[in-house]
Design a protein around this motif. Structure first.
Motif, PDB file in Angstrom:
ATOM      1  N   GLN A  13       0.832  -1.201   0.000  1.00 10.71           N
ATOM      2  CA  GLN A  13       0.000   0.000   0.000  1.00 10.71           C
ATOM      3  C   GLN A  13       0.869   1.254   0.000  1.00 10.71           C
ATOM      4  OE1 GLN A  13      -2.683  -0.261   3.346  1.00 10.71           O
ATOM      5  NE2 GLN A  13      -4.095  -1.590   2.232  1.00 10.71           N
ATOM      6  N   PRO A  14       0.337   2.356  -0.499  1.00 13.86           N
ATOM      7  CA  PRO A  14       1.080   3.615  -0.425  1.00 13.86           C
ATOM      8  C   PRO A  14       1.501   3.909   1.010  1.00 13.86           C
ATOM      9  CG  PRO A  14      -0.811   3.866  -1.862  1.00 13.86           C
ATOM     10  CD  PRO A  14      -0.936   2.508  -1.231  1.00 13.86           C
ATOM     11  N   SER A 115      -0.137   0.147  -4.476  1.00 12.66           N
ATOM     12  CA  SER A 115      -1.539   0.419  -4.755  1.00 12.66           C
ATOM     13  C   SER A 115      -2.380   0.131  -3.527  1.00 12.66           C
ATOM     14  CB  SER A 115      -2.010  -0.452  -5.922  1.00 12.66           C
ATOM     15  OG  SER A 115      -3.409  -0.284  -6.139  1.00 12.66           O
ATOM     16  N   SER A 116      -3.447   0.902  -3.386  1.00 13.64           N
ATOM     17  CA  SER A 116      -4.383   0.647  -2.294  1.00 13.64           C
ATOM     18  C   SER A 116      -5.520  -0.238  -2.760  1.00 13.64           C
ATOM     19  CB  SER A 116      -4.917   1.967  -1.734  1.00 13.64           C
ATOM     20  OG  SER A 116      -5.486   2.744  -2.770  1.00 13.64           O
TER      21      SER A 116
END
Length: 116
Positions: A13-14, A115-116
């Motif tokens: 995740q970011p 990416s979320s």
């Protein structure tokens, strides 16, 4: 056979972190400066970071400075890239590279997806 093999990529995740490894075989990295490069979607291969043969000095692309750290363990014949505060624009295939006997040696890459 002289080769480099990257590992450690994945989906994150970011804001997350990953640690990439680059294991060498067929030669000793201790006499060679090494680099990380990446290919992001829609771009040519981009230089990311460089480390001298002893690990005493390193340089970074402006886009990763302060977030990524390149290190090496010559006893393990392995180089690393610690990636923190990852952003979606860091998504891509990451390659390690060095120069041996007048030739460029590059691994096949490891995919990093932020990416979320």
């Amino acid at each position: 056979q002289v080769q480099l093999v990257e590992s450690g990529g994945g989906l994150v995740q970011p804001g997350g972190s990953l640690r990439l490894s680059c294991a060498a075989s067929g030669f000793m990295i201790s006499n060679h400066a090494m680099e990380w490069l990446r290919r992001t979607p829609g771009t040519e291969r981009e230089w990311v970071a460089f480390i001298t043969s002893t690990g005493g000095s390193a340089n970074y692309a402006d886009s990763v400075k302060g977030r990524f750290t390149i290190t090496r363990d010559n006893a393990k014949n392995t180089m690393y890239l610690e990636m923190n505060t990852l952003k979606p624009e860091d998504t891509g295939v990451y390659y390690c590279q060095t120069y041996y006997s007048g030739s460029t040696i590059r691994g096949r890459g490891t995919q990093v997806t932020v990416s979320s």
